[in-house]
Every structure is written in structure tokens, then in C-alpha cells.
Design an enzyme around this catalytic site. Structure first.
Site, PDB file in Angstrom:
ATOM      1  N   GLU A   1       0.799  -1.229   0.000  1.00 11.30           N
ATOM      2  CA  GLU A   1       0.000   0.000   0.000  1.00 11.30           C
ATOM      3  C   GLU A   1       0.833   1.282   0.000  1.00 11.30           C
ATOM      4  O   GLU A   1       0.650   2.150   0.849  1.00 11.30           O
ATOM      5  CB  GLU A   1      -0.942   0.020   1.206  1.00 11.30           C
ATOM      6  CG  GLU A   1      -2.048  -1.000   1.142  1.00 11.30           C
ATOM      7  CD  GLU A   1      -3.119  -0.773   2.208  1.00 11.30           C
ATOM      8  OE1 GLU A   1      -3.039   0.242   2.931  1.00 11.30           O
ATOM      9  OE2 GLU A   1      -4.026  -1.609   2.319  1.00 11.30           O
TER      10      GLU A   1
ATOM     11  N   TRP B   1      -7.788 -10.025   6.632  1.00  8.41           N
ATOM     12  CA  TRP B   1      -7.294  -8.981   7.523  1.00  8.41           C
ATOM     13  C   TRP B   1      -8.222  -8.926   8.732  1.00  8.41           C
ATOM     14  O   TRP B   1      -9.343  -8.491   8.599  1.00  8.41           O
ATOM     15  CB  TRP B   1      -7.257  -7.621   6.824  1.00  8.41           C
ATOM     16  CG  TRP B   1      -6.530  -6.625   7.666  1.00  8.41           C
ATOM     17  CD1 TRP B   1      -7.050  -5.745   8.571  1.00  8.41           C
ATOM     18  CD2 TRP B   1      -5.116  -6.450   7.725  1.00  8.41           C
ATOM     19  NE1 TRP B   1      -6.071  -5.028   9.191  1.00  8.41           N
ATOM     20  CE2 TRP B   1      -4.855  -5.441   8.689  1.00  8.41           C
ATOM     21  CE3 TRP B   1      -4.037  -7.040   7.085  1.00  8.41           C
ATOM     22  CZ2 TRP B   1      -3.574  -5.011   9.002  1.00  8.41           C
ATOM     23  CZ3 TRP B   1      -2.763  -6.615   7.383  1.00  8.41           C
ATOM     24  CH2 TRP B   1      -2.550  -5.615   8.333  1.00  8.41           C
TER      25      TRP B   1
END
Length: 704
Positions: free
Chosen positions: A429, A565
Site C-alpha cells: 500500500e 485482515w
């Protein structure tokens, strides 16, 4: 130097005395015969929070400093409270007592992790500086040590640093000596201890058939003695029961002070493969360097798992040529009250919890994890994706490129021998999709392939288009996609995956992150989509998101695998949402590991072989409506429901769910129980709900 005696001196001297029984650390003569010795240095430290010029000074008495035992972090109290946390310097000191005799051989200090920058002093002399908070590192302390008492001092600083990764990230950067410290003693002629924290012995299978496996073993050898001498490198491969299955030997005319890599090919007849959770079979590589004439030796042991791996754009992940869907979970290790200063027992518990759920893969985010986790994964057959902390932000100073490449070398060399590792993660990210970010990823890809051509690389992509140039550098691309939470609806994941595969049919694709927040304190039936940054994250919405996401993922073989996640709620001190600040609450299990959430049971029903049944929405214990729809997750064929001792009926388990609509509760306490069988195994689960129509439920806004 002024004396600095204390009780710890007697303790350490006693430890060395005990160690000397085995390796005779007196004068070095017997040690030269017996090889290396390692002494843990985790007790009797003194700690000072802040910076001080007295930290490395030998004449300074640190009696007022806090007594601590490693692992230790100075952010244990403030790293997960949402009130900001200390990012700055801290000092650690302890006495190190060596035998009162002339020292021989090499003395190397090993730090298993120190965030974020560490400077190490021995007797007031700085012997090294390490930049990077998550890899192990070593410094040769031989020239700074002396017989008898020595002072070891370490300055650790977790301040943001413009050239030390990570520059950002949605997690707390716990400062301190949060992993162990040890002293390694070797003969002058030894297997390299200074190879980016690596073991100095590197093994991999270069060819595998049913009849034979060819294993390449590279042993790096150094000689710090006054004169160069010959040596013999003896390497054995041992089966799990200790039986020798292969042996090799190389003679060197001379070994220099610089590390000499010695390559051998050993052959194992009728090899037994490392097959993941089905059969995580491990060999041991034992490499030994022996001085000419047998005057000294050093030995290192490393794990070896024989397997082939690959990612196919259409068929997904393959282990030993067979398809294996990666049922993965992202893992953060921190815990309440200790942060990342977790014990080996804590790590083992985390792995056991994920195993019990049925996971066969872990993504170790977003930085290098401690060695026990890799060892546990090897032994359990868990597939690992491990990565460096190139997260969120890129550094524009050229020194950042040096640092991030250093951290990648450390990651690869320290974990090269673990068969569980199948992916080297190069980043996660990074928000700036600019030329520097692309150049950084390209350079990391080149380095990873040079360091280890046997494993593919991966990048976890988030914040640009699915075909952005950032996705093109690594061998495998992962996508962090939170449909139903940050974007779109939960059932949109399948359509997104199909379109992404259509756009890039020749790319191997994984779902690297997906999920939703959920608090065990927040219940709502039926659940409504919450504001992600608000204070109400109903658990039931979280699990509905996971139901939709997993059903989309499991039917698409081209994805190869996915990683939820996240395994456990974890510290992210900048957050202020859910039931408390400082925590990311997307875990399948609570931060303290005591409470598996409904989402955990959903995956257990889908993934685990062990018979199970779990009544969902169980923490919604106070009910204000008389009729409830009862949902149970299970991997049994059918279940029978009873309410207050009376059988309601038997329902089939369809797609791991059994349903009883409109179950009637009586005023007051209700005993809800389900039971079922698979073969001889009988499974039950029970909850207690209170029907109180006159009571308005106040546990969370909007709940009823």
C-alpha cells in the site's frame, strides 16, 4: 573504569560457569575443539526512557534506572491507547562477565530486533549502528571486550527517520529491545556470523524426483586468526529421526578473513517432501568447518524442507505440482500490555489459534517477524508470505533506497532456509504511484531475484487502479480489497476478481487483504453497515461481510489464495474507532486472544477438519424481541436444536450454515443448545439468552 558490581554480576557469572561445563570458556583451548556457544543476555538490564550522555559511560552508575527483562518495549503502556505514544530514544545497560582469562576466538553480539535504530556500545566504545527495526543484526564485539567485567550499552530510538523504513503505516512502531539479545562465541575459524544476520549456511533443493533430490548447500567460512590456514567443510543432511541421508566434504587450502562461500551438492535418495499441513516433513542440514589437523571446529544446523512451489495465473498456487488453495490470514503479533515484546509461548499460541481455525497460510505483516514464527510454520506446514516494511510511504533520499534494500537482504538471508516461506513481499500500500516508487519496486525485484531465484515476489496493492504500473514489478500481485467496508458491497468481491483477471489474464493474483471491523461489545440484529471511523462496529456486520467475501473467493481458482485482515485485533495508536481508541478491530480474535469472534467460527466451519458447531450472535445475550432467527456455523451434516430442554427440530447444514427461523423465547433466561454427530464424534454448543421485552438494550447505539 569504576566498579559497577551488582547482583546481576553474580547471576551472569553463574550462567557462564554453567556454560563452561559444556564448552569450557576458559583460555579458549577447549572451546576451539567444541565450536560455538551462545549465551542469552535477556536478564539484568537497566533501562532509561529518554536520551542521556551517560548511557554508554562505564563510570556511570545506573542504579536508578528501571530494572527490565527482555523482550521489552517502552511503548507497552501508551502504544495502544489512542493518545499518542512516545517516539524517541531509550537506553539499555547491563554488565557482561567473561572468564578472568585471556579471550580467544570471536565474540559476536546478536540482537533479534530493536526498533527503529540501535547503537551498540561495549565498554564505552561504539561497535555498530543498525537502521531497521525488525530484522536481527550482529556486531563483532571481540576487540572491545576484555576478561572479567564488561559494560554493554544500547541506545534504541523509534523516532520517525526519513531514510529508515517504515516511513508510515497503520500500526504502532513499538520502540525498545523488544526481542532477545545473545552473545555468540566462535573459534577464529568459523562459519560466517556477519552475513546480514543470516546463518552462514544456505540450502535449497535444485532438483527433485521421486528417486532423488539434489540439494545445494552454500557455507560461508571466515578465519580471523593471525595466519591463514587450511580447512575442511563437512556437511551432512539428517532425516527427521536423526539418520544421516547425505554427506559431502570440501577441502580448502586456505581460508581468509573475508567470507568464502563453499558450494556443495548433496543427494538424498527417495526424498520425502515437505507437503504443507498434509506432511510438513523436515530434514536438518548440518554444516561444520574444521581447521587443518582438527585443531578447531564450528557447526551450524539449519532446517531443510524439500518442495517445489509456483503460482499459475489460471490454476493458482501449486505445491509440489499439486494445486493448493491458500487459506490465509494476516498476522500481527502484538498483545495488550507488552506490545511487540511477546514471548515464544505467545507466538506459539497465535499459530495454534490459526491452525485450529483451519488456516494453511500466513502473511507476516508488515515487517520481518521473529524467528520462532518461521520455525513454527515450518513444523506446522503453514505457507508464509513475509515482507519488508516498505509500507505507505516511499523515501526520496537515496539513503532510503540503501536502507530498504538492506532490509530485504536481511529478510531473505535470515529466512532463506525456511521451507514455509514461499513469497518475498516487497511492499504494501504505497500511496505515491510516482517514478520513485516504481524505481524502488523495480530495484527490490532485481535484488530479490538475485538473492533467491527460487521464490517469487509479491506486492500488496491498494490505492491505485488494478493495472497501475505498481502492480507490474513483482512475480505475484496481491490486492487489498475491503468490499463491504471501505468500498462497495461485500458481495462485489467476486465481480471485481473476475474483471481483474480478465484485464490481466497472465498475472498471478492473490487477495492479500479483505475484512471488516467488529467489536465483541457491539451487537445489532439485523446489522446495518456502520461508519468505518465511528465508535460502533457491530460484530454481526463483520461476519456477514466475511460470509460474502469467502463465498466469492473460494469459487475462483485463479486467485490462488487469500489472506484475511487480520488474525487478531492489534495496536494502531492513531486510530479512534470501534469500542476503544488505539486498536484496529478487524481481528478474527480479540486483542487479548481470549475471545474468537463470530467471523473466526465462520472460517473454522469452512476450513477446519475437526467437527464443530457454533451458535452465532452469541454475545447478543439480552433480547427484546420474542422471536429470533437462529444461525449456526458447522461442518456437520445436520444439527438438532433444543430451547429450554425442549427439542425444536433438526436442520440440515447447508454451505456450513444451519438455520432455524422464528425461534420463540420465553420471558427471562433461555437455554439454547445445538448438537450433532459426524461418525462417532458428537458436537454440542450452547448459549444463554435473556428475553426482556421491557428492557431497552443500551450496549451500543442502534442495537435491539
Amino acid at each position: 573504569m569504576k566498579p559497577y558490581h551488582h547482583a546481576g554480576r553474580r547471576i551472569v557469572a553463574g550462567l557462564w560457569a554453567a556454560l563452561a561445563l559444556a564448552v569450557m570458556l576458559v583460555g579458549g583451548a577447549a572451546l576451539a575443539q567444541d565450536g560455538r556457544a551462545t549465551l542469552a543476555l535477556n536478564t539484568d538490564w537497566r533501562f532509561y526512557k529518554g536520551d542521556t550522555v551517560d548511557g554508554p559511560v562505564t563510570g556511570f552508575a545506573a542504579k536508578d534506572w528501571l530494572k527490565v527483562t527482555l523482550p521489552h518495549t517502552y511503548n507497552a503502556a501508551d502504544g495502544a491507547d489512542g493518545g499518542g505514544y512516545y517516539r524517541g530514544a531509550g537506553w539499555y545497560r547491563r554488565e557482561l562477565v567473561l572468564p578472568d582469562a585471556p579471550l580467544s576466538g570471536r565474540y559476536v553480539l546478536q540482537f533479534d530486533g530493536a526498533a527503529l535504530v540501535a547503537e551498540v556500545y561495549v565498554n564505552g566504545r561504539r561497535i555498530g549502528r543498525h537502521e531497521g527495526g525488525y530484522a536481527a543484526f550482529r556486531f563483532d564485539a571481540t576487540e572491545a571486550l576484555r576478561p572479567g567485567g564488561n559494560l554493554l550499552a544500547v541506545r534504541v530510538d523509534n523516532s520517525p527517520h526519513p531514510v529508515v523504513a517504515p516511513l508510515g503505516g497503520d500500526f504502532t512502531i513499538f520502540g525498545g529491545l523488544y526481542r532477545g539479545v545473545s552473545l555468540i562465541h566462535t573459534p577464529d575459524l568459523h562459519i560466517d556470523t556477519l552475513d546480514y544476520g543470516g546463518p552462514g549456511v544456505y540450502a535449497r533443493a535444485v532438483a527433485i524426483t521421486a528417486d532423488q533430490a539434489e540439494v545445494e548447500v552454500v557455507t560461508r567460512v571466515r578465519d580471523a586468526g593471525a595466519t591463514s590456514r587450511g580447512a575442511r567443510i563437512e556437511t551432512r543432511i539428517l532425516a527427521a529421526d536423526g539418520t544421516e541421508v547425505a554427506r559431502g566434504q570440501v577441502d580448502l587450502a586456505a581460508v581468509g578473513r573475508e567470507a568464502t562461500p563453499v558450494r556443495q551438492i548433496l543427494r538424498i535418495a527417495r526424498p520425502r517432501l515437505w507437503r504443507g499441513v498434509a506432511d510438513p516433513y523436515l530434514y536438518t542440514v548440518e554444516s561444520q568447518v574444521v581447521a587443518a589437523g582438527g585443531a578447531g571446529r564450528d557447526l551450524v544446523r539449519q532446517p531443510l524442507g524439500l518442495r517445489t512451489i509456483g503460482f499459475d495465473p489460471k490454476a493458482g498456487f501449486r505445491l509440489n505440482g499439486e494445486p493448493l488453495t491458500l487459506r490465509g490470514v494476516n498476522l500481527h503479533l502484538d498483545r495488550p500490555g507488552v506490545g511487540l515484546a511477546v514471548s515464544a509461548e505467545d507466538m506459539a499460541e497465535d499459530v495454534r489459534i490459526m491452525q485450529a481455525m483451519g488456516a494453511n497460510a500466513l502473511r507476516l505483516v508488515h515487517f520481518q517477524h521473529p524467528q520462532p514464527v518461521y520455525d513454527l510454520a515450518d513444523a506446522a506446514g503453514l505457507v508464509l508470505w513475509t515482507e519488508i516494511p516498505f509500507n505507505s510511504k516511499v523515501g526520496y533520499d537515496p539513503a532510503f533506497q540503501v536502507n530498504i534494500q538492506q532490509q530485504l537482504r536481511e529478510l531473505i538471508r535470515q529466512n532463506y532456509n525456511h521451507p514455509s516461506v514461499v513469497l518475498w513481499g516487497l511492499g504494501n500500500e504505497v500511496y505515491a504511484a510516482d517514478a520513485v516508487t516504481n524505481q524502488t519496486l523495480a530495484a527490490l525485484q532485481t535484488l530479490a531475484r538475485a538473492e533467491d531465484p527460487s521464490r517469487p515476489t509479491a506486492y500488496a496493492h491498494c490505492c491505485q487502479s488494478d493495472t497501475d504500473p505498481l502492480t507490474l514489478h513483482t512475480d505475484v500481485i496481491g490486492y487489498n480489497r475491503y468490499f463491504g467496508w471501505y468500498r462497495g458491497e461485500g458481495d462485489a468481491l467476486g465481480g471485481w476478481a473476475d474483471e481483474t483477471h480478465r484485464q490481466s489474464p497472465d498475472r498471478a493474483i492473490l487477495v492479500s487483504e479483505y475484512g471488516a471491523g467488529g467489536s465483541i461489545l457491539h451487537q445489532q440484529d439485523p446489522p446495518k453497515r456502520p461508519e468505518t471511523t465511528a465508535g460502533f462496529h457491530p460484530e454481526h456486520y463483520q461476519v456477514l461481510t466475511h460470509e460474502q467475501s469467502w463465498r466469492a473467493i473460494r469459487d475462483r481458482a485463479f486467485l490462488g489464495g487469500s489472506f484475511i485482515w487480520v488474525a487478531f485485533d492489534f495496536a494502531s495508536d492513531d486510530r479512534n474507532e470501534g469500542d476503544r481508541p488505539g486498536i484496529n478491530d478487524k481481528g478474527l480474535v480479540s486483542h487479548d486472544r481470549r475471545t474468537p469472534k463470530d467471523a473466526y467460527a465462520w472460517y473454522q466451519a469452512n476450513w477446519s477438519e475437526a467437527p464443530m458447531a457454533y451458535i452465532t450472535h452469541r454475545r447478543h445475550a439480552l433480547r427484546t424481541t420474542q422471536q429470533v432467527d437462529l444461525k449456526v456455523y458447522s461442518n456437520l451434516p445436520s444439527l438438532t436444536l433444543s430451547v429450554n430442554g425442549r427439542i425444536v427440530g433438526t436442520a440440515p447444514v447447508v454451505d456450513h450454515v444451519a438455520l432455524w427461523p422464528g425461534v420463540v423465547l420465553r420471558p427471562g433466561v433461555n437455554q439454547i443448545r445445538v448438537s450433532g454427530r459426524r461418525g462417532l464424534a458428537r458436537v454440542t454448543d450452547a448459549v444463554e439468552w435473556v428475553y426482556a421485552p421491557e428492557t431497552a438494550r443500551v450496549l451500543a447505539p442502534g442495537a435491539r
